[in-house]
Design an enzyme around this catalytic site. Structure first.
Site, short mmCIF file in Angstrom:
data_model
loop_
_atom_site.label_atom_id
_atom_site.label_comp_id
_atom_site.label_asym_id
_atom_site.label_seq_id
_atom_site.Cartn_x
_atom_site.Cartn_y
_atom_site.Cartn_z
N ARG A 178 -13.50 18.36 -23.70
CA ARG A 178 -12.29 17.71 -23.20
C ARG A 178 -11.01 18.47 -23.55
O ARG A 178 -10.00 17.89 -23.90
CB ARG A 178 -12.20 16.27 -23.75
CG ARG A 178 -13.28 15.38 -23.18
CD ARG A 178 -12.96 13.95 -23.22
NE ARG A 178 -13.89 13.20 -22.41
CZ ARG A 178 -13.75 12.96 -21.12
NH1 ARG A 178 -12.71 13.40 -20.49
NH2 ARG A 178 -14.67 12.28 -20.47
N CYS A 227 -12.27 6.70 -19.64
CA CYS A 227 -12.56 6.49 -21.07
C CYS A 227 -11.29 6.63 -21.89
O CYS A 227 -10.49 7.54 -21.66
CB CYS A 227 -13.60 7.49 -21.54
SG CYS A 227 -15.23 7.08 -20.93
N GLU A 297 -8.46 9.79 -25.93
CA GLU A 297 -8.80 10.82 -24.95
C GLU A 297 -7.75 10.89 -23.86
O GLU A 297 -7.50 11.95 -23.29
CB GLU A 297 -10.18 10.48 -24.36
CG GLU A 297 -10.79 11.55 -23.51
CD GLU A 297 -10.68 11.24 -22.05
OE1 GLU A 297 -10.18 12.11 -21.33
OE2 GLU A 297 -11.09 10.15 -21.62
N1 EPU Z 1 -22.99 2.75 -24.70
C1 EPU Z 1 -23.12 1.58 -25.39
N2 EPU Z 1 -22.20 0.58 -25.13
C2 EPU Z 1 -21.19 0.73 -24.25
C3 EPU Z 1 -21.07 1.95 -23.57
C4 EPU Z 1 -22.00 2.97 -23.81
O1 EPU Z 1 -24.01 1.39 -26.20
O2 EPU Z 1 -20.40 -0.21 -24.08
C5 EPU Z 1 -24.02 3.82 -24.93
C6 EPU Z 1 -24.88 4.02 -23.68
O3 EPU Z 1 -25.95 3.13 -23.64
C7 EPU Z 1 -25.32 5.45 -23.82
C8 EPU Z 1 -24.15 6.11 -24.55
O4 EPU Z 1 -23.38 5.06 -25.14
O5 EPU Z 1 -26.44 5.54 -24.67
C9 EPU Z 1 -23.28 6.96 -23.62
O6 EPU Z 1 -22.74 6.16 -22.58
P1 EPU Z 1 -22.44 6.75 -21.14
O7 EPU Z 1 -23.66 7.37 -20.57
O8 EPU Z 1 -21.76 5.69 -20.36
O9 EPU Z 1 -21.48 7.96 -21.36
P2 EPU Z 1 -20.19 8.13 -22.27
O10 EPU Z 1 -20.47 9.15 -23.31
O11 EPU Z 1 -19.65 6.81 -22.71
C10 EPU Z 1 -19.14 10.15 -20.94
C11 EPU Z 1 -17.73 10.47 -20.56
C12 EPU Z 1 -17.38 9.76 -19.26
C13 EPU Z 1 -18.33 10.20 -18.17
C14 EPU Z 1 -19.75 9.89 -18.61
C15 EPU Z 1 -20.72 10.43 -17.60
C16 EPU Z 1 -16.44 10.75 -22.64
C17 EPU Z 1 -15.50 10.13 -23.60
N3 EPU Z 1 -16.83 9.99 -21.60
O12 EPU Z 1 -19.14 8.74 -21.20
O13 EPU Z 1 -16.07 10.15 -18.89
O14 EPU Z 1 -18.02 9.52 -16.96
O15 EPU Z 1 -20.03 10.51 -19.89
O16 EPU Z 1 -21.99 10.12 -17.89
O17 EPU Z 1 -16.79 11.94 -22.79
C18 EPU Z 1 -13.79 9.75 -18.38
O18 EPU Z 1 -13.70 10.96 -18.21
O19 EPU Z 1 -12.80 9.02 -18.34
C19 EPU Z 1 -15.11 9.20 -18.65
C20 EPU Z 1 -15.32 7.88 -18.63
#
Ligand code: EPU
Length: 307
Positions: A178, A227, A297
């Site tokens: 990021r 996010c 972020e």
């Molecule tokens: N999770 C939870 N509870 C929640 C949300 C997530 O337990 O309320 C767990 C999920 O089950 C999973 C893990 O956390 O095991 C990761 O969740 P997710 O796959 O939704 O991905 P993320 O890491 O939360 C990142 C990016 C997102 C992007 C997704 C694509 C960051 C901060 N966020 O989210 O980017 O869309 O991967 O898969 O790096 C953005 O750019 O604004 C954004 C949302």
């Protein structure tokens, strides 16, 4: 500000072709639909206008905020002093050259993705559902389920605060999670992506799968800025906020999403102060419960109160 806003508007209007506005509400220009006014907002009509705006701002010591797609930004309720340069009407060119796509920084990521599918060029599918402009996505090195936007970047063209053009290859950008190390004060105007020849139906299939997954896991139907926190090393901010029991928490018109803990929603009429209150509460509780320091972020800009 050194000059009054009316004087600045007149000065800028006299030397650029694009539109110049006073007191434009930034809530009209952010995904969050939150934010006070821009003292002065200018839409450069092209590269020469952008160079002129940057030079005038530098010569008059006027603070500048570059507004791309407005997707990863929280503008505070008092608005932004100085000059906001709005790129949403500029740098919209998009073309295919062999296995490369050249793209203006103002192009929406969704348009870039659609062109790659039409041209049977694979590599950008991870951008599915990523909001905002290509320039903003490169600056913040947008994260996708298939990697980051920088993985397929070839080069970027920029303008610096003296109006000089600069060109950098991907490896010179210092990209990290990021983050990219673009020289301070530079504005991205164009980028090229190095892709591979693929099969259009397969590219479209991947896009559909990612869209379904995103719609299932993220609150795409409500206004937000994506996010709120960066993921900490080896963990996920959404998981930590969920574990702290904060999903669904409300403050004014804002709410921590019940679907994904790393999203704060504008349910209608939310202020930046509401959003920051919730973010601070989440940060403090996650720290107290787990010792993990969550880092914002989104880009937070402007003043908390007018004046
Ligand atoms: N999770 C939870 N509870 C929640 C949300 C997530 O337990 O309320 C767990 C999920 O089950 C999973 C893990 O956390 O095991 C990761 O969740 P997710 O796959 O939704 O991905 P993320 O890491 O939360 C990142 C990016 C997102 C992007 C997704 C694509 C960051 C901060 N966020 O989210 O980017 O869309 O991967 O898969 O790096 C953005 O750019 O604004 C954004 C949302």
């Amino acid at each position: 500000m050194v000059m009054g806003e009316v004087k600045l508007k007149e000065r800028l209007q006299g030397c650029i072709r694009g539109e110049v506005l006073i007191g434009e509400p930034l809530s009209y220009h952010t995904y969050f639909r939150i934010g006070g006014p821009a003292e002065v907002m200018a839409y450069p009509a092209g590269l020469e206008d952008l160079k002129t705006l940057l030079k005038v701002a530098r010569d008059e010591a006027i603070p500048v905020l570059i507004l791309g797609g407005g997707s990863n930004m929280l503008v505070l309720d008092g608005g932004v002093k100085g000059l906001v340069i709005n790129l949403s009407r500029t740098f919209l060119e998009l073309s295919v050259a062999g296995e490369q796509i050249r793209c203006g920084a103002g192009v929406r990521t969704s348009r870039l993705l659609a062109l790659s599918a039409r041209a049977s060029l694979t590599g950008l599918e991870g951008l599915t559902g990523v909001p905002g402009s290509v320039g903003g996505a490169i600056r913040g090195n947008a994260v996708t389920p298939l990697g980051t936007i920088a993985d397929h970047l070839d080069w970027v063209r920029m303008v610096d605060c003296s109006g000089e053009e600069r060109f950098m290859l991907r490896d010179e950008l210092g990209v990290a999670y990021r983050h990219s190390e673009l020289p301070t004060g530079t504005v991205i105007v164009k980028a090229a992506f190095a892709l591979r020849r693929g099969v259009a139906a397969e590219i479209r299939g991947t896009i559909s799968k990612l869209l379904i997954r995103r719609n299932l896991t993220q609150p795409v139907e409500v206004r937000s800025a994506g996010c709120i926190f960066k993921n900490p090393p080896r963990d996920f901010a959404g998981r930590l906020v969920e574990q702290a029991g904060l999903k669904g928490l409300r403050r004014g018109g804002a709410q921590i999403s019940g679907k994904h803990g790393n999203f704060i929603l504008n349910l209608g009429g939310a202020t930046a102060a509401d959003v920051l209150w919730l973010a601070e509460r989440a940060r403090a509780e996650v720290m107290a419960k787990t010792g993990v320091a969550l880092e914002l972020e989104i880009q937070v800009v402007g003043s908390p109160i007018a004046g």
